[in-house]
Design a protein around this motif. Structure first.
Motif, short mmCIF file in Angstrom:
data_model
loop_
_atom_site.label_atom_id
_atom_site.label_comp_id
_atom_site.label_asym_id
_atom_site.label_seq_id
_atom_site.Cartn_x
_atom_site.Cartn_y
_atom_site.Cartn_z
N VAL A 87 135.85 -25.86 -9.37
CA VAL A 87 134.50 -25.66 -8.86
C VAL A 87 134.25 -24.16 -8.73
O VAL A 87 135.07 -23.44 -8.15
N THR A 88 133.15 -23.70 -9.27
CA THR A 88 132.79 -22.29 -9.17
C THR A 88 131.40 -22.14 -8.55
O THR A 88 130.56 -23.03 -8.67
N ASP A 94 128.07 -20.17 -8.80
CA ASP A 94 127.36 -19.36 -9.79
C ASP A 94 126.35 -18.42 -9.16
O ASP A 94 126.03 -17.37 -9.72
N ALA A 136 124.58 -22.35 -5.64
CA ALA A 136 124.56 -23.08 -6.89
C ALA A 136 126.01 -23.21 -7.35
O ALA A 136 126.67 -22.21 -7.66
N THR A 167 129.08 -25.22 -9.75
CA THR A 167 129.35 -25.98 -10.97
C THR A 167 130.73 -26.60 -10.87
O THR A 167 131.72 -25.91 -10.60
N ARG A 218 133.55 -28.28 -13.01
CA ARG A 218 133.96 -28.40 -14.41
C ARG A 218 135.13 -29.39 -14.52
O ARG A 218 136.07 -29.34 -13.73
N LYS A 267 133.80 -36.69 -15.93
CA LYS A 267 132.48 -36.39 -15.39
C LYS A 267 131.91 -37.60 -14.66
O LYS A 267 131.34 -37.48 -13.58
N VAL A 283 124.45 -28.74 -6.94
CA VAL A 283 125.68 -28.97 -7.69
C VAL A 283 125.38 -29.60 -9.04
O VAL A 283 124.60 -30.55 -9.14
N ARG A 284 126.02 -29.08 -10.07
CA ARG A 284 125.95 -29.71 -11.39
C ARG A 284 127.37 -29.90 -11.91
O ARG A 284 128.30 -29.20 -11.49
N VAL A 285 127.53 -30.86 -12.81
CA VAL A 285 128.84 -31.18 -13.37
C VAL A 285 128.81 -30.88 -14.86
O VAL A 285 127.88 -31.29 -15.56
N LYS A 286 129.83 -30.18 -15.33
CA LYS A 286 129.87 -29.75 -16.72
C LYS A 286 131.23 -30.07 -17.33
O LYS A 286 132.26 -29.93 -16.68
N GLU A 325 134.07 -29.03 -19.81
CA GLU A 325 134.62 -27.88 -20.54
C GLU A 325 136.01 -28.27 -21.03
O GLU A 325 136.99 -28.19 -20.27
#
Length: 305
Positions: free
Chosen positions: A218-219, A221, A237, A239, A241, A248, A282-285, A287
């Protein structure tokens, strides 16, 4: 007001050991505030995190390190490097072994690293609240005869606090005379954005339990100060990952439940720590293979030591 004749001691103490021996719980107890996230999942701590304990006569800067382990990924190699690097950069090393589990090859490997560093060291038998008194005595005997030379041997329970005063006394006695490195009200040098990201990761590990793999980071941003009906508000904000699409779905959960519950719990804890209203966006990406890609690790803050 302090006695002008009293020596003020200050310095740095690294806390090392195998994964899950209770390093983060102990550092939080000694600092008196939560500075490191805690989970029963191994290798939760990935960064060397500083927690500051300040009294009238001393200031101890504890460094909570990742558990040293046999790495399976490039991330594992780098977090091991971070833990090992602290051994020669501090005034005292605090080596933890579990009181409720046998002393094994991993403990002996780390003990050898501690001895090679030539830094004064204290050995701590942790989790005494979960161990029988005979087991603790046996651990102390094995440690004193097989794990090298130590300045002191201290049994402690970070959960109950038993033994922690004695541990602090042993550490303070081995620190040099010196000034305060941090203001007395400061308990960590980690920025608010790092705390927000780590608290969300902790809650995701707790909410999803065994379904959530360690391939999550988790970062933060962006951080923005806003006004709200409740007064000043910090908006983060974040993210999350993961490495695969299937992960996800685990993080988000059915109907978004896992992410929502973890976000709510993290927000409440962050508000209690910071004393200000908090909003988490929060968003999930996905990578792929971020744990194994040097460029990804560098970008996410896991550079080589």
């Amino acid at each position: 007001m302090s006695d002008p004749g009293t020596i003020h001691r200050s310095g740095f103490v690294t806390v090392v050991g195998r994964p899950n021996v209770g390093k983060s719980t102990l550092v939080n107890r000694l600092v008196g505030s939560k500075v490191s996230i805690v989970s029963d999942r191994a290798q939760t701590t990935r960064n060397a995190i500083r927690g500051v304990r300040t009294t009238e006569h001393s200031q101890i800067v504890f460094i909570d390190t990742p558990g040293i382990h046999k790495p399976r990924t490039l991330l594992g190699e780098r977090v091991n490097e971070r833990a090992r690097a602290t051994l020669t950069e501090v005034d005292v090393v605090c080596l933890l072994v579990e009181g409720n589990a046998p002393i094994g090859p991993g403990d002996r490997f780390i003990a050898n690293l501690v001895q090679e560093s030539a830094t004064p060291a204290v050995l701590v038998v942790s989790k005494t609240d979960l161990a029988r008194s005979n087991d603790v005595l046996e651990h102390l005997a094995v440690a004193s005869s097989e794990l090298g030379d130590y300045e002191a041997f201290v049994p402690v329970s970070a959960v109950t606090g038993d033994g922690t005063d004695a541990l602090v006394d042993e550490l303070e006695a081995r620190l040099p005379e010196g000034p305060q490195y941090y203001p007395p009200e400061m308990v960590t040098d980690q920025p608010e954005s790092f705390l927000a990201a780590e608290l969300l990761r902790e809650q995701l590990l707790a909410t999803a339990r065994d379904e959530l793999p360690h391939s999550i980071v988790v970062t933060a941003d962006e951080v923005e100060e806003r006004d709200s009906a409740r007064g000043p508000l910090l908006a983060f904000a974040l993210t999350v990952r993961v490495e695969r699409d299937s992960q996800k779905g685990i993080v988000i959960g059915r109907g978004g439940r896992v992410l929502r519950d973890a976000g709510t719990a993290a927000r409440r804890e962050l508000e209690a720590l910071l004393g200000v209203a908090v909003h988490l966006d929060v968003r999930v990406k996905v990578e792929p293979d971020w744990q194994r890609r040097p460029h990804s690790l560098d970008r996410l803050g896991f550079e080589r030591s």
